[in-house]
Design a protein around this motif. Sequence first.
Motif, short mmCIF file in Angstrom:
data_model
loop_
_atom_site.label_atom_id
_atom_site.label_comp_id
_atom_site.label_asym_id
_atom_site.label_seq_id
_atom_site.Cartn_x
_atom_site.Cartn_y
_atom_site.Cartn_z
N VAL A 175 16.79 1.51 -17.86
CA VAL A 175 15.76 2.49 -18.16
C VAL A 175 16.37 3.68 -18.88
CG1 VAL A 175 14.09 4.06 -17.11
CG2 VAL A 175 14.42 1.80 -16.16
N GLN A 176 17.49 4.14 -18.38
CA GLN A 176 18.14 5.32 -18.92
C GLN A 176 19.64 5.10 -19.00
OE1 GLN A 176 15.89 7.40 -20.09
NE2 GLN A 176 15.88 9.09 -18.64
N LEU A 181 20.95 3.62 -15.48
CA LEU A 181 19.94 3.60 -14.43
C LEU A 181 18.98 2.45 -14.68
CD1 LEU A 181 18.49 5.08 -12.02
CD2 LEU A 181 17.11 6.20 -13.77
N TYR A 182 18.82 1.61 -13.69
CA TYR A 182 17.83 0.54 -13.71
C TYR A 182 16.76 0.93 -12.69
CZ TYR A 182 21.58 -2.30 -15.75
OH TYR A 182 22.57 -2.78 -16.55
N ALA A 183 15.51 0.67 -13.02
CA ALA A 183 14.43 1.04 -12.09
C ALA A 183 13.26 0.09 -12.26
CB ALA A 183 13.98 2.47 -12.33
N LEU A 202 10.97 11.11 -5.87
CA LEU A 202 10.66 9.93 -6.67
C LEU A 202 9.51 9.15 -6.03
CD1 LEU A 202 14.28 8.66 -7.41
CD2 LEU A 202 12.69 9.66 -9.04
N CYS A 232 15.70 2.06 -7.54
CA CYS A 232 16.64 2.58 -8.55
C CYS A 232 18.02 2.04 -8.27
CB CYS A 232 16.72 4.10 -8.49
SG CYS A 232 15.26 4.96 -8.95
N LEU A 254 19.51 12.09 -14.95
CA LEU A 254 18.97 10.73 -14.90
C LEU A 254 17.79 10.63 -13.93
CD1 LEU A 254 22.04 8.30 -14.89
CD2 LEU A 254 20.25 8.46 -16.60
N SER A 264 14.68 12.65 -15.12
CA SER A 264 13.95 11.99 -16.20
C SER A 264 13.18 10.78 -15.70
CB SER A 264 14.91 11.59 -17.33
OG SER A 264 15.83 10.63 -16.88
N GLN A 265 13.72 10.10 -14.71
CA GLN A 265 13.00 8.96 -14.14
C GLN A 265 11.76 9.43 -13.39
OE1 GLN A 265 13.47 5.81 -14.78
NE2 GLN A 265 11.73 5.26 -13.53
N ARG A 315 9.19 10.25 -15.97
CA ARG A 315 8.67 9.02 -16.58
C ARG A 315 7.65 8.35 -15.66
NH1 ARG A 315 12.51 4.67 -19.33
NH2 ARG A 315 12.49 6.36 -20.80
N GLU A 316 7.94 8.30 -14.37
CA GLU A 316 7.01 7.67 -13.42
C GLU A 316 5.73 8.46 -13.27
OE1 GLU A 316 7.15 4.70 -11.85
OE2 GLU A 316 8.91 4.29 -13.04
#
Length: 124
Positions: free
Chosen positions: A26-27, A34-36, A77, A82, A113, A116-117, A120-121
Amino acid sequence: MSEAYSRDRRIVKTDDFSSVFRLRPVQRSAHFVLYARRNQLDRARLGVIAAKRFAPRAVTRNTIKRVTRELFRQSALPAIDCIVRLSKPVNSKAGPATTARLKTELRSELAQLLRSQAIREERQ
């Protein structure tokens, strides 16, 4: 925002890691990826991977994990899984294991990171 980091807030099973890794990152930042993905739970979960080849000393790897978990606990979050993976070397065996400068850099990079996630969500 929850201060707890119990076992149910962690990604511990191999299948859970694999299901998140199947997705594209993702980022990216200077040292981390970062994977989400969304999950069906009522809380966010975190997995941290700090490979020995990128952080040769256990002290450094533990510092990375500790800082990541601390920032995760403090971030708000939504229900996502994540995984934060160290993707570039942070120091070498010749240098000091951890320094205040290294911790500050890691903290700011990881905070960016996760922030920003969260943004984004919210948009989705």
